[in-house]
Scaffold this active site. Structure first.
Site: not given
Ligand code: EPZ
Length: 420
Positions: A22-23, A94, A118, A123, A307, A329, A399
């Protein structure tokens, strides 16, 4: 609303086919916005989130069409006629925010709803926006929307991410592939889904160096062309079914599962007494004897994936001894703890860590969860619990897990979907 009913206690045995990730699929679909030509994706999982992304891309005016009858190959391509990603779609998913980089890069403007908070954390998307600003985009926030413009096109820049955000790396990578000049993304995320996106972009004509590392160098090109790309197998689905085999004391063959994408998970499973081995492109997972408590701390790839945190916690709840599981995370990703405790688990949360004291037996109960991985952790617990567990809010599972009840039932689980 559908529910899933499980009568626990049966060891799993059999084969489970692992679907496309998915991701990986979601950003790859957004990459389809980078060219007029057709991007054909194969090994597409049949999931609600993939359907939502198809809807979003279609409303930008770009055709998303099945290439095969089973819907597992999709073609994406055409002119962009609308640059708005509306709140109604973004609030559902998202990952919709991944259209921002491609839209600005291709047509010089985008209006994308801010996703908001969320269940698992706040996030923010500040890193996506800062990176685009460094590439020359003008960003304004207005009425809950991000308005981004770059009428003269984006320009290459050196971007150092404050943290290796998966989504920010993907958005900036896609934007940089059509920018004028060289972009360097330092402290980039290194998840296998990023590498998959890079491989697809390269097949579309992008010039990217450092693939698979934390420093990506992208030399922008004027246009990208069509390509055909097969989505990598879902490492989180693989890890989830590995935990399902382990928690039931069973043995399964995970068809297409990749060990190189699951190193940190396999290490913890080994410590817990679960054997995972490669066999001709598949993974075989067997619980050896008893389960032992094993600690884990989530971290960006190649660390232990957030995850998989909830699924490991379900497993540890029936292990001998204690396990400490730390989430680094997301700040609120322990929503499954009270639900697992309703099934008889003994888990205490202290800040970002949870102490799991294993119990000999869980017992079934009605439960519900607020996100995808929390929901599946309850399914795993239900497979091991005595009696009947009913998991509510199955739409979370739909999902990200295709036909979860069918895949588990085919391995001997007593599980069925109850239409709501
Ligand atoms: C991706 O989300 C995945 N989603 C998530 O999968 C996964 O948990 C996550 O990466 C971490 O591995 C998809 O790929 C669609 P991040 P993403 O940006 O890209 C902070 C699932 O269950 N951050 O790496 O949104 C954020 O708040 C899910 O399939 C900022 O502060 O994750 C978090 O604490 C849910 N500012 C950390 O970074 C930003 O601009 C990592 O988030 C962006 C992120």
């Amino acid at each position: 609303m559908d529910k899933i009913r499980i009568r626990g206690g049966r060891p799993l045995s059999g084969d489970i086919v692992i679907g496309g990730a998915k991701n990986a699929g979601l950003p790859l679909m957004a990459a389809g916005l980078l060219t007029d030509e057709r991007l054909v994706l194969t090994n597409v999982p049949l999931l609600a989130d993939i359907h939502t992304m198809a809807q979003l891309i279609a409303q930008h005016g770009v055709a998303v069409e099945p290439v095969t009858n089973d819907g597992r190959a999709l073609s994406i391509g055409g002119a962009i006629t609308n640059t708005e990603a509306p709140y109604d779609i973004v609030r559902k998913m998202r990952a919709s925010v991944l259209v921002l980089g491609p839209l600005v890069a291709r047509v010089g403007e985008a209006r994308v709803s801010l996703p908001g908070g969320c269940a698992i954390g706040t996030r923010p998307i500040d890193l996506h926006l800062k990176g685009l600003q460094q590439m020359g985009a003008v960003i304004q926030l207005d009425g809950g929307y991000v308005n981004a413009t770059a009428p003269q096109g984006l320009k290459g820049a050196t971007i150092v991410l404050a943290m290796p955000s998966v989504g920010a790396t993907e958005n900036l990578l896609m934007a940089a592939s059509l920018a004028d000049g060289r972009t360097v993304i330092a402290n980039a995320a290194q998840e296998p889904e990023i590498t998959d996106l890079c491989d697809c972009l390269v097949a579309m004509g992008a010039r990217i160096d450092g693939i698979g590392t934390d420093k990506l160098t992208i030399d922008g090109v004027r246009s990208l062309h069509g390509a055909t790309h097969s989505i990598i197998p879902d490492r989180i689905e693989t890890g989830t079914y590995a935990c399902a085999a382990a928690i039931t004391g069973g043995s399964v063959r995970l068809r297409g599962g990749r060990l190189d994408h699951l190193g940190a998970v396999v290490k913890v499973l080994h410590e817990a007494g679960v054997d995972v081995s490669e066999d001709g492109g598949d993974l075989i997972v067997r619980r050896l004897n008893g389960l032992h408590g094993a600690d884990a701390m989530t971290a960006p790839f190649p660390g232990f994936p957030t995850d998989m945190q909830a699924q490991l916690m379900a497993l540890m709840s029936v292990a001998e001894g204690a396990a400490m599981i730390t989430e680094t995370i997301f700040e609120n990703r322990f929503m499954h703890v009270p639900e697992l405790n309703r099934l008889g688990a003994r888990i205490n949360v202290h800040g970002a860590s949870a102490i799991v004291r294993g119990v000999p037996q869980l017992s079934g109960a009605p439960v519900m969860a607020t996100d995808l991985r929390a929901s599946v952790s309850l399914v795993l617990a239900g497979l091991a619990a005595k009696g009947e567990t009913v998991v509510n809010r199955v739409y979370h599972l739909d999902r990200g897990y295709e036909a979860v009840e069918q895949k588990l039932a085919a391995c001997g689980a007593d599980i069925e979907r109850l239409p709501g």
